[in-house]
Design a protein around this motif. Structure first.
Motif, mmCIF file in Angstrom:
data_model
loop_
_atom_site.group_PDB
_atom_site.id
_atom_site.type_symbol
_atom_site.label_atom_id
_atom_site.label_comp_id
_atom_site.label_asym_id
_atom_site.label_seq_id
_atom_site.Cartn_x
_atom_site.Cartn_y
_atom_site.Cartn_z
ATOM 1 N N LEU A 62 0.836 -1.200 0.000
ATOM 2 C CA LEU A 62 0.000 0.000 0.000
ATOM 3 C C LEU A 62 0.876 1.257 0.000
ATOM 4 O O LEU A 62 0.613 2.219 -0.728
ATOM 5 C CB LEU A 62 -0.922 -0.008 1.218
ATOM 6 C CG LEU A 62 -2.065 -1.013 1.135
ATOM 7 C CD1 LEU A 62 -2.746 -1.164 2.472
ATOM 8 C CD2 LEU A 62 -3.069 -0.581 0.067
ATOM 9 N N LEU A 63 1.947 1.211 0.794
ATOM 10 C CA LEU A 63 2.873 2.347 0.833
ATOM 11 C C LEU A 63 3.474 2.565 -0.551
ATOM 12 O O LEU A 63 3.544 3.699 -1.046
ATOM 13 C CB LEU A 63 3.966 2.067 1.862
ATOM 14 C CG LEU A 63 4.999 3.168 2.081
ATOM 15 C CD1 LEU A 63 4.332 4.365 2.713
ATOM 16 C CD2 LEU A 63 6.130 2.678 2.961
ATOM 17 N N ILE B 125 2.238 1.614 -3.461
ATOM 18 C CA ILE B 125 1.218 2.102 -4.404
ATOM 19 C C ILE B 125 0.990 3.600 -4.183
ATOM 20 O O ILE B 125 0.929 4.386 -5.135
ATOM 21 C CB ILE B 125 -0.113 1.337 -4.211
ATOM 22 C CG1 ILE B 125 0.055 -0.111 -4.630
ATOM 23 C CG2 ILE B 125 -1.226 1.987 -5.016
ATOM 24 C CD1 ILE B 125 -1.122 -0.991 -4.266
ATOM 25 N N LEU B 126 0.909 3.988 -2.927
ATOM 26 C CA LEU B 126 0.684 5.406 -2.609
ATOM 27 C C LEU B 126 1.754 6.267 -3.266
ATOM 28 O O LEU B 126 1.453 7.229 -3.978
ATOM 29 C CB LEU B 126 0.695 5.580 -1.090
ATOM 30 C CG LEU B 126 0.558 6.999 -0.568
ATOM 31 C CD1 LEU B 126 -0.906 7.383 -0.563
ATOM 32 C CD2 LEU B 126 1.105 7.141 0.823
#
Lengths: 461, 275, 550
Positions: free
Chosen positions: C48-49, C51-52
């Motif tokens: 998620l990090l 992708i962010l």
């Protein structure tokens, strides 16, 4: 003018310091051997400077705070009675603003004689007040300087005096924390009371319809707006629930792996990366939700054949969950680390595997700490603003469907208060009522969570 | 008020009498000293007279109150919020708890050396110069230099540090650090120095060096040393006081204490039956 | 617990039995499963990090360059007054210079389309240049001026020239028709076969066949193909010409009225393309004609288009036009607000912490203060915004949107962080240092000022920087006190002037509909994150280099 005054005050304060210093040095020179005087010369200087500077500075601050309201009162009192006797509070305010705007030189249309005369008075009073401030502040400074300087003597305990002043200053600073809380509580309570004088608390707490926009005309259906906040609360809880469903498993399992299984090297890499997630401003998460997560969810929904709203509760809650991962993980980490080694040893000694030790011994032992952490995260989730302002809905729909847009308390506060705000209609004041609810809810959650965590820590200390 | 103030200052700057006169002269008188930490009483009704320009040793098992009593003499117990001191201590006949007497001035005149060497994390020079500076004892940089050099010389440290005055005091060896702390204490020209087990963290050679120093300083200063080592007490002190369970059991000439103690508890302690 | 019992227990448990082995295996499997969950959780968080950051960098990197076109402008002294160079008609100059590249373009409407390639800000850029270089009047200068947002996006390949004309669900519908064999190609164009009932009731008495509602009949006929569809969107599949065809058919054979006939209805253009070419595209609606593409291509061929690094992103004020919008207003607003925040929270925070840690007696009042500070740290930021609005703006009448007020609100929020960090740093200073200083006769305040505070300073500074970094990213309270004013110029910067802050700028750009603001927003976020990373690195450096280990 204010900056010049403050500059002059600063210069006088420095001068006062040197005046005190010089006088103290003259004692030393006169009496010869050291230790005949009590305090170092610097303290004498600081003593005079403090008395010259601090009271005058306070006077400036008070003057600035009260000059406006006092002049306003004088202005209203000076208006002809026949002009204002028929005006209600709102119209009177309007008149005063008109006078002020004319006084600033922004003349629109043809202001009448009364307004022009009042504007002139207003300007001259303000000028008088400003000069009066300069005169009184500077004379106070000079008088204080000379009085303080005259108090100096070889055995004068300047250090003790300066230290008392410093202590008083420190206590004042400590009180700011209390004053902030008092300010929050009184301003929220005051505005909420005004709100409840217009809208029944029953409607606010139990009503099912939230349409706070004020109608333009009285005969429209939502003339006064509808202020039943239940849908707003439900939306807030729905988004918080989704966020916790994302954050709790990921955060908890990460913490378990990091404390019990991971090598030191992996921990050294992963922990700071998780911290990064915690340091990202929430406005960035909000944009991430709009830019990436919501469209991705929408496409995924289309693939499965059902539609997900672009500002669905799922997108906002999911992204909020990402934000809360490091929060849950670090608090669970603390809780697991606080479990004494002896419990672990006891379990391993019986031949339990690592997994059994974790699930049967560590987690139950750490449960209060973890629960406290989760409650703190919930409090964060319901108070979080920017993610939901950007990614959740504005319309208060009474639904539990995560694919639909819902709104939250914080979204409503921001939407109601963005733009021009007048403090005389229920729409604006409703934001303060919501703010009070939010403040109390987060406060209660925090107190409970901190109590649980503290009890848990004490248990193993 | 004015009278009293001047009195206080006079008390602290009395000219020291010659060594011969000083033998019998009393520097510090303590009467009825009791110390309470909250509910707990740590010291019971201690009376003692400490003669001028000599070394007095306080001995006794740990927790007997000897350090507590020492800390009463420069009012270090004031810094512990729950501590309460009863009784009077006077130095040169002047009550140290007199509200007119500034505790800061008292501590400048009653220096203290602690169990573990605790130099400030600053240069050697700054460590010694700090006291004179805050008390305004020097009117110029050269005067201050003189005080620092003189203090380091009296502490027997000058030769070892003269080339590295600006290096941090924490870089010295343990024994040197402790002598630096002594130099720091004598830099404010005190009449009395309190030493709280000053050698307990030092090796025997460094200990011997500090003991020599104590003996040299005795000529001009009144020194009170708390020690857990009876040998040390016997080596450096003229008089010794034995504390036990918060009470002063016995106080007399060091020789007497170690050869012919009056109290059986002292006898037991110095012969190693407990402690 | 007799010996016999223990004996029997040992006897009953056979560790080498099948069941026991299976049990052990199962237990290890459970252990591995738990490990797997842990790795999966960490993997998810890291993904998620990643992708962010990738999505922000991917979207934001484009905004660090601006597409510009080189104009050769003759600064005509007859049009520009040397005394008042700012007042000339630069629009005319710029357009004239641009028009010179395209001698073929004639006519007002075509010219209007041509000028859409240039940014609206081009005039001001040339004006500012001339005002700064009056000596150039009378010469021909070559200036790079930005193109308008759609062409900037086009050049960076963020938006295409052609877009799909049909949405996914339309294509799915179409594919279903194809499956049913309804569609075929007749004479090189697509038709849909269906039956139509020539409804006599739709033929009015007056006007007869001429005035009949053939459109409705066609739609009725289509309905039979889409019995499962509720929306009427399928109607657009058929060309508008279908009704005319039917009319012609009925006109040629009036006996068809009242009968159901098989017809082949022509497909609408987009569906026709889809059937024949496999895809249906149309010109991106952000461009108004295909000529614009040709003109832009010709500029590119002539080497007049450049895409340099855009310092304007940092030094321009805000603008409604994404290609001109910059962060100067936001950066200065954030700087001023943080300055106020620092000047208030740093001394007050340290004074509070020092008082509580070193001087305060332990009593009820200090307890209340401590509980208060802990609770303040947990109050949602939006509540601080409400406080600022009600107290600072409404009660004290301070100016709206001002960095002064923003800084004051941020200071109240930063205070707990600084207090907690300072107290931790003070606690870390060993008591032996305090005793040493007290022992030479320093007063308690001298001990604190001369020894304890300087030794605690690295820790305090670390905490302060982290607190300021949090304040820099704080948005909601600034929104409530109006620090999201639209400030299109950087001339009036001051503590009491209306201003913008970096996070509120991000918020307002994220809200703007223009496509170009997506990359501007991402770029602004990258700038914000850059500052945050810098501040945190400084904090980490301070902690590792200056903090003393005791």
């Amino acid at each position: 003018m204010l900056s010049y005054l403050l500059l002059a005050l600063l210069v006088l304060t420095i001068a006062a310091y040197y005046a005190g210093l010089a006088k103290a040095r003259s004692f030393a020179a006169a009496t010869g051997p050291h230790k005949s005087h009590h305090s170092l010369a610097g303290y004498h200087g600081a003593f005079v400077a403090a008395w010259a500077g601090i009271p005058s500075f306070l006077l400036v601050v008070l003057w600035l705070l009260f000059q406006g309201p006092v002049v306003d009162q004088l202005l209203i009192a000076s208006l002809p009675v026949e002009r204002i006797q028929n005006l209600d509070a709102g119209q009177l305010n309007l008149l005063v603003s008109e006078i002020k705007s004319v006084a600033k030189g922004n003349i629109f249309g043809e202001p009448d004689e009364v307004v022009l005369a009042a504007a002139e008075r207003y300007n001259s009073w303000n000028a008088i007040a400003s000069w009066a401030m300069v005169a009184s502040v500077l004379s106070l400074t000079v008088v204080a300087l000379f009085v303080a300087r005259s108090m100096l003597a070889p055995r004068f305990r300047a250090r003790n005096h300066v230290e008392s002043i410093t202590t008083i200053l420190m206590i004042t600073c400590s009180l700011i924390a209390i004053l902030t809380t008092v300010g929050i509580v009184t301003s929220l309570l005051y505005e909420t009371m005004r709100f409840f004088s217009m809208v029944s608390p029953l409607e606010f707490f139990f009503g099912l319809n939230w349409e706070p926009q004020i109608a333009m005309r009285d005969d429209q259906v939502t003339a006064g707006g509808a202020f039943g906040a239940i849908p707003v609360y439900i939306g807030t809880l729905l988004i918080a629930l989704i966020a916790m469903m994302v954050a709790t498993p990921i955060g908890l399992y990460s913490a378990i792996y990091l404390t019990e299984y991971a090598s030191d090297r992996l921990r050294a890499v992963v922990k700071p990366l998780l911290e990064i997630l915690a340091g990202i401003p929430t406005v960035v998460y909000g944009f991430f939700a709009v830019l990436t997560v919501a469209p991705a969810m929408r496409e995924f929904g289309e693939l499965l054949g059902f539609s997900i709203a672009p500002n669905s509760a799922l997108a906002a809650g999911g992204v909020m969950g990402i934000m809360l991962i490091p929060f849950i993980s670090s608090l669970s980490d603390d809780a697991l680390n606080a479990v004494p080694q002896s419990l672990r040893d006891g379990s391993y000694g019986l031949g339990a595997t690592k997994g059994e030790t974790i699930t049967r011994v560590l987690l139950p032992a750490a449960l209060p700490g973890i629960m406290g952490g989760i409650l703190l995260a919930v409090s964060r989730a319901i108070g979080e603003t920017m993610i939901v302002v950007m990614a959740a809905g504005i319309i208060a729909a009474l639904t539990l469907n995560p694919f639909e847009p819902v709104t939250t308390v914080t979204v409503q506060i921001v939407t109601l208060l963005i733009g021009d705000t007048e403090f005389d209609n229920p729409k604006t004041l409703a934001a303060f009522a919501l703010g009070l609810v939010l403040f109390i809810a987060t406060l209660v959650l925090n107190v409970i969570a901190l109590t649980i965590v503290r009890r848990y820590r004490e248990q193993y200390d | 008020m004015q009278q009293l103030r001047i009195g206080a200052s006079e008390m602290l700057s009395t000219v020291k009498p010659s060594l011969a006169e000083s033998v019998a002269e009393t520097k510090i008188t303590a009467r009825g000293i009791s110390v309470f930490y909250g509910e707990k009483q740590a010291l019971f009704d201690v009376d003692v007279d400490i003669p001028k320009n000599s070394v007095m040793a306080f001995i006794g098992p740990s927790g007997c109150g000897k350090s507590t009593f020492l800390r009463c003499i420069n009012r270090m117990n004031d810094t512990i919020p729950i501590a309460r001191v009863e009784g009077t201590i006077s130095i040169d006949g002047r009550d140290i708890n007199d509200p007119e007497l500034d505790v800061v001035e008292l501590r400048a005149r009653v220096g203290m050396v602690f169990q573990k060497p605790n130099p400030f994390p600053k240069s050697i020079y700054e460590n010694v110069a700090y006291g004179p500076r805050i008390h305004g004892l020097a009117n110029s940089k050269s005067e201050l230099d003189g005080i620092v050099e003189n203090s380091l010389r009296r502490a027997g440290l000058m030769k070892e540090v003269q080339d590295r005055m600006n290096e941090p005091g924490t870089g010295l060896s343990g024994g040197q650090q402790q002598r630096l702390c002594i130099a720091r204490a004598i830099a404010t020209s005190p009449d009395v120095i309190l030493m709280d087990e000053p050698c307990s963290a030092l090796d025997p050679i460094a200990t011997a060096r500090v003991e020599e120093l104590i003996d040299e300083l005795r000529e001009t200063l009144t020194i009170i040393i708390v020690t857990h080592s009876m040998q040390q007490a016997a080596r450096v002190s003229q008089r010794t006081a034995f504390f036990h369970l918060g009470k002063l059991v016995e106080e007399s000439e060091t020789n007497t204490i170690f050869t012919n103690p009056a109290d059986p508890r002292t006898q037991d302690y110095i012969t190693g039956r407990f402690g | 617990m007799t010996e016999i019992a223990a004996e029997s227990m040992r006897a009953t448990h056979d560790w080498s039995s099948q069941a026991a082995r299976r049990r052990v295996k199962r237990r290890y499997a459970a252990d591995r499963r738990l490990q797997f969950y842990g790795i999966a959780a960490i993997g998810t968080a890291m993904a998620l990090l990643a992708i962010l950051f990738t999505s922000l960098i991917h979207a934001g990197i484009a905004a660090f360059t601006t597409t510009k076109v080189e104009l050769a402008i003759f600064l005509d002294p007859t049009q520009i007054d040397r005394e008042k160079p700012a007042e000339a008609n630069y629009r005319k100059l710029v357009r004239g210079a641009f028009k010179a590249y395209f001698p073929d373009v004639t006519g007002r409407s075509q010219e209007r389309e041509l000028y859409k390639i240039l940014s609206n800000g081009a005039d001001y850029i040339v004006r500012d240049y001339v005002v700064a270089n009056t000596d150039k009047i009378g010469q021909t200068v070559k200036l790079l001026v930005p193109v308008s947002d759609p062409f900037d996006q086009l050049y960076k390949r963020i938006i295409p020239r052609q877009i799909d004309a049909l949405s996914n669900d339309r294509i799915i519908l179409f594919e279903a028709l194809k499956q049913q064999g309804v569609l075929s190609v007749v004479d090189g164009s697509g038709v849909a076969k269906t039956t139509v009932y020539i409804d006599p009731s739709k033929v009015p008495l007056e006007g007869g066949l001429e005035a009949a509602d053939y459109d409705a009949m066609v739609k009725e006929g289509l309905r039979s193909l889409f019995l499962n569809e509720y929306s009427r969107s399928y109607e657009e599949i058929i060309s508008d010409a279908a009704a005319g065809n039917l009319k012609a058919l009925v006109a040629s054979d009036p006996s068809l009225v009242g009968k159901t006939i098989d017809v082949e209805l022509p497909l609408a253009a987009n569906y026709d393309n889809l059937l024949l070419a496999g895809q249906a595209t149309m010109r991106n609606p952000r461009f108004s004609s295909d000529d614009e593409f040709a003109w832009f291509d010709s500029l590119e061929e002539r080497g007049l288009i450049a895409n340099p690094f855009t310092w304007e992103l940092f030094f321009n004020a805000d603008s409604r036009f994404p290609e001109l919008a910059g962060l100067m207003g936001a950066l200065s607003g954030s700087f001023l607000a943080l300055l106020v925040c620092f000047l208030l929270s740093f001394p007050i925070g340290i004074a509070t912490a020092v008082y509580l840690e070193e001087f305060a007696p332990k009593n009820r009042i200090t307890d209340i203060i401590e509980v208060n500070i802990n609770n303040l740290a947990a109050v949602p930021s939006v509540v601080f915004g409400l406080l600022g609005l009600a107290l600072f703006l409404n009660t004290f009448g301070m100016p709206r949107s001002a960095p002064l007020v923003g800084g004051m609100v941020l200071a109240l929020m930063t205070l707990p962080t600084i207090i907690v960090a300072t107290r931790a740093a003070l606690k870390a200073v060993p008591p032996s240092i305090r005793e040493a200083a007290l022992g030479v006769g320093a007063s308690k305040q001298q001990v604190t000022m001369h020894h304890v505070l300087p030794l605690a300073m690295p820790g305090i500074l670390t905490g302060t920087i982290i607190g300021l970094a949090q304040a820099l990213g704080e948005t909601a309270p600034l929104l409530l006190i109006g620090m999201n004013a639209f400030i299109p110029s950087v001339e009036n910067i001051g503590l009491t002037q209306p201003a913008m802050a970096l996070p509120t700028q991000i918020f307002s750009w994220a809200d703007s509909p223009e496509r170009g603001f997506v990359s501007r927003t991402s770029a602004a976020i990258l700038v914000l994150l850059g500052f945050l990373i810098l501040m945190n690195l400084i904090a980490v450096y301070l902690r590792s280099k200056l903090e003393r280990k005791w």
